[in-house]
Scaffold this motif. Structure first.
Motif, mmCIF file in Angstrom:
data_model
loop_
_atom_site.group_PDB
_atom_site.id
_atom_site.type_symbol
_atom_site.label_atom_id
_atom_site.label_comp_id
_atom_site.label_asym_id
_atom_site.label_seq_id
_atom_site.Cartn_x
_atom_site.Cartn_y
_atom_site.Cartn_z
ATOM 1 N N GLU A 135 -3.134 -3.219 -2.597
ATOM 2 C CA GLU A 135 -3.274 -1.839 -2.460
ATOM 3 C C GLU A 135 -2.722 -1.307 -1.166
ATOM 4 O O GLU A 135 -2.193 -0.430 -0.903
ATOM 5 C CB GLU A 135 -4.745 -1.183 -2.791
ATOM 6 N N SER A 136 -3.120 -2.101 -0.208
ATOM 7 C CA SER A 136 -2.681 -1.843 1.206
ATOM 8 C C SER A 136 -1.256 -2.010 1.312
ATOM 9 O O SER A 136 -0.462 -1.240 1.968
ATOM 10 C CB SER A 136 -3.382 -2.677 2.430
ATOM 11 N N TYR A 137 -0.552 -3.029 0.671
ATOM 12 C CA TYR A 137 0.820 -3.138 0.713
ATOM 13 C C TYR A 137 1.596 -2.010 0.077
ATOM 14 O O TYR A 137 2.471 -1.540 0.482
ATOM 15 C CB TYR A 137 1.057 -4.313 -0.081
ATOM 16 N N GLU A 138 1.052 -1.444 -1.156
ATOM 17 C CA GLU A 138 1.489 -0.231 -2.087
ATOM 18 C C GLU A 138 1.461 0.898 -1.050
ATOM 19 O O GLU A 138 2.257 1.544 -1.017
ATOM 20 C CB GLU A 138 0.968 -0.195 -3.330
ATOM 21 N N TYR A 139 0.364 1.123 -0.357
ATOM 22 C CA TYR A 139 0.171 2.286 0.497
ATOM 23 C C TYR A 139 1.174 2.186 1.510
ATOM 24 O O TYR A 139 1.671 3.288 1.874
ATOM 25 C CB TYR A 139 -1.262 2.149 0.976
ATOM 26 N N ALA A 140 1.452 1.108 2.287
ATOM 27 C CA ALA A 140 2.274 0.973 3.243
ATOM 28 C C ALA A 140 3.522 1.386 2.908
ATOM 29 O O ALA A 140 4.427 1.877 3.443
ATOM 30 C CB ALA A 140 2.187 -0.761 3.780
ATOM 31 N N ARG A 141 3.895 0.886 1.698
ATOM 32 C CA ARG A 141 5.439 0.942 0.833
ATOM 33 C C ARG A 141 5.612 2.730 1.014
ATOM 34 O O ARG A 141 6.525 3.043 1.386
ATOM 35 C CB ARG A 141 5.633 0.458 -0.357
ATOM 36 N N GLU A 142 4.515 3.549 0.455
ATOM 37 C CA GLU A 142 4.670 5.003 0.535
ATOM 38 C C GLU A 142 4.974 5.461 1.769
ATOM 39 O O GLU A 142 5.607 6.419 2.004
ATOM 40 C CB GLU A 142 3.349 5.283 -0.193
ATOM 41 N N LYS A 143 4.131 4.860 2.644
ATOM 42 C CA LYS A 143 4.351 5.523 4.140
ATOM 43 C C LYS A 143 5.533 5.053 4.787
ATOM 44 O O LYS A 143 6.234 6.157 5.345
ATOM 45 C CB LYS A 143 3.026 4.847 4.732
ATOM 46 N N PHE A 144 6.076 3.858 4.459
ATOM 47 C CA PHE A 144 7.179 3.451 4.847
ATOM 48 C C PHE A 144 8.348 4.403 4.400
ATOM 49 O O PHE A 144 9.192 4.987 5.262
ATOM 50 C CB PHE A 144 7.666 2.059 4.523
#
Length: 155
Positions: A135-144
């Motif tokens: 989840e943290s990874y997917e959230y980081a992808r969105e922010k990126f």
């Protein structure tokens, strides 16, 4: 679990991540192709206390803390409402023992941002953390993606 095992798991399983060492911690950032200066945090491993972050008592031999950013809804489901931002040098106002090992807890400083932490996770706890890491990874992808839209082409 050793900190290096956790970091290597992330690099091997989270495409587009890079490792950065700074501020006394190892960070896993989402930054495919090095497009942004640092990228977006996915997870960090902190192995020593800092001036504004000593609640976990990382000065004990072999103690480290894994930190990861969660979506606010996930944070609320796990811990309740986000606390207020603590004053500089303070800790989050939550009911948690920030120095207890092998327990998912709100981050002692960044809980107000939806971050969680675990000190010295056991292999079983680390397995339970994997969906949160994802989840943290997917959230980081969105922010990126949002930040990337603000970066001129070629940078």
């Amino acid at each position: 679990m050793k900190p290096e095992n956790i970091l290597q798991y992330c690099l091997a399983n989270l495409e587009g991540t890079v490792r950065t060492e700074s501020w006394g911690e190892s960070g896993i950032f989402y930054n495919p192709g090095g497009v942004l200066k640092r990228g977006v945090y996915v997870l960090t491993v902190k192995e020593k206390d800092g001036a504004n972050d000593a609640a976990s008592r990382l000065d004990r031999p072999g103690v480290y803390r894994v930190n990861l950013g969660l979506r606010k809804g996930t944070y609320a489901r796990l811990f309740g409402a986000l606390p207020a931002r603590p004053p500089k040098g303070g800790v989050a106002s939550v009911d948690a023992d920030f120095s207890a090992p092998d327990r998912l807890i709100p981050h002692p400083v960044y809980a107000w941002m939806g971050w969680a932490a675990v000190l010295n996770p056991s292999p079983e706890t680390f397995e339970a953390m994997k969906p949160l890491i994802q989840e943290s990874y997917e959230y980081a992808r969105e922010k990126f993606a949002k930040r990337r839209r603000g970066v001129p082409a070629g940078i």
